[in-house]
Design an enzyme around this catalytic site. Sequence first.
Site, PDB file in Angstrom:
ATOM      1  N   LYS A   1     -16.994  11.071  -9.037  1.00  0.00           N
ATOM      2  CA  LYS A   1     -17.542  10.495 -10.286  1.00  0.00           C
ATOM      3  C   LYS A   1     -19.555  11.391 -10.538  1.00  0.00           C
ATOM      4  CE  LYS A   1     -20.089   7.411 -13.345  1.00  0.00           C
ATOM      5  NZ  LYS A   1     -20.455   6.038 -13.499  1.00  0.00           N
TER       6      LYS A   1
ATOM      7  N   ARG B   1     -22.780  12.641 -12.232  1.00  0.00           N
ATOM      8  CA  ARG B   1     -22.960  11.991 -14.049  1.00  0.00           C
ATOM      9  C   ARG B   1     -23.923  13.130 -14.893  1.00  0.00           C
ATOM     10  NH1 ARG B   1     -24.064   8.563 -18.056  1.00  0.00           N
ATOM     11  NH2 ARG B   1     -23.353   7.535 -16.856  1.00  0.00           N
TER      12      ARG B   1
HETATM   13  C1  R5P Z   1     -23.179   3.378 -12.770  1.00  0.00           C
HETATM   14  O1  R5P Z   1     -23.908   2.996 -11.499  1.00  0.00           O
HETATM   15  C2  R5P Z   1     -22.434   2.105 -13.333  1.00  0.00           C
HETATM   16  O2  R5P Z   1     -21.930   1.281 -13.044  1.00  0.00           O
HETATM   17  C3  R5P Z   1     -21.700   2.187 -14.612  1.00  0.00           C
HETATM   18  O3  R5P Z   1     -20.372   3.338 -14.398  1.00  0.00           O
HETATM   19  C4  R5P Z   1     -22.394   3.073 -16.004  1.00  0.00           C
HETATM   20  O4  R5P Z   1     -23.484   3.548 -15.821  1.00  0.00           O
HETATM   21  C5  R5P Z   1     -22.021   2.728 -16.856  1.00  0.00           C
HETATM   22  O5  R5P Z   1     -21.894   3.894 -17.800  1.00  0.00           O
HETATM   23  P1  R5P Z   1     -21.005   4.952 -19.600  1.00  0.00           P
HETATM   24  O6  R5P Z   1     -20.527   3.648 -19.533  1.00  0.00           O
HETATM   25  O7  R5P Z   1     -22.523   5.188 -20.002  1.00  0.00           O
HETATM   26  O8  R5P Z   1     -21.038   6.021 -18.760  1.00  0.00           O
END
Ligand code: R5P
Length: 308
Positions: free
Chosen positions: A189, A191
């Site tokens: 993944k 971001r």
């Molecule tokens: C990331 O490190 C967290 O564990 C979650 O995967 C993340 O914060 C989820 O955020 P969202 O729902 O905005 O993708």
Amino acid sequence: MRIFSGSAHPRLAEGIGRHLGIELGRIVLGHFPDSETKVQVLDDVRGREAFVVQSLCRPVNESLMELLIIVDALRRASASSICAVIPYFAYARQDRKHAGRVPITAKLVANLITTSGVNRVLTMDLHASQIQGFFDIPVDHLYAAPVHIEYLMKRGLEKPVILAPDIGGVKMAGAFAKRLGGDLAILQKERMNDHEVRCGHVIGEIEGRDVVIVDDVISTASTASEATKVVRANGAKRIIVLATHGILAESAFARLSEAAPDEIVLTDTIPMGNPPKNLPLTVLSVAGLLGDAVIRIHRNQSVSSLFL
Ligand code: R5P
């Protein structure tokens, strides 16, 4: 002892009280005309142990400030000790300097809570368990996993694969895989920004398998929905999206509806908004687990037996 609820999630606090057969303490919560937070504790707490249940959920800063003010009121009213029960600890994802000139807000919040007069914190599924070390007071860090596992056991999963949607989630997913007798898979993944992620390869075999995507939090649901799409494209049979904290910000419901996992499982650490009726959503209560921890803390007993 007395248990008080802030205004963030009174339903959960009532659930904890019900589980313990204890009526919540009386407290007035509101605002002054200029919007400052107004608090008055109505029950006598002199020499008593006080628990304050306050999830740091939306509006986050309002919930945090109210918690600090309630604790100040209890301290000045001579409570013998104060335990902040924080089912969802916000700002936990701001736990390190990932870029220049950014704060470590999780540490600041820990400082604020400690300075207000809290003697102990009870929380659940911190984004990173090292955040416990941001406090110089005892922190009991519970996992919602026992509640999740009990539920998943009843779902009749076949050869389940537990998928961590990012590297940070491997420990949590690994613990689930161990308990469920399943295999572990990891998703690549990236971001892109605060609202979007891009998911790539799956490390692990998921074709024809029941896949549980495990995360600590669903915020915008961009991780959960993109992971669902990739897992489906890789031939998963049944897809369950599972997390402890359902922030469900922005268009999370729309994203989840569009990605259409077979089921979404959350807990009630954060009050649920208005999910679409056709969303296959199950909300499990952690009130009993938190209640058991509260009573053990009160009796000076170990709470580690409540951990996974
Ligand atoms: C990331 O490190 C967290 O564990 C979650 O995967 C993340 O914060 C989820 O955020 P969202 O729902 O905005 O993708």
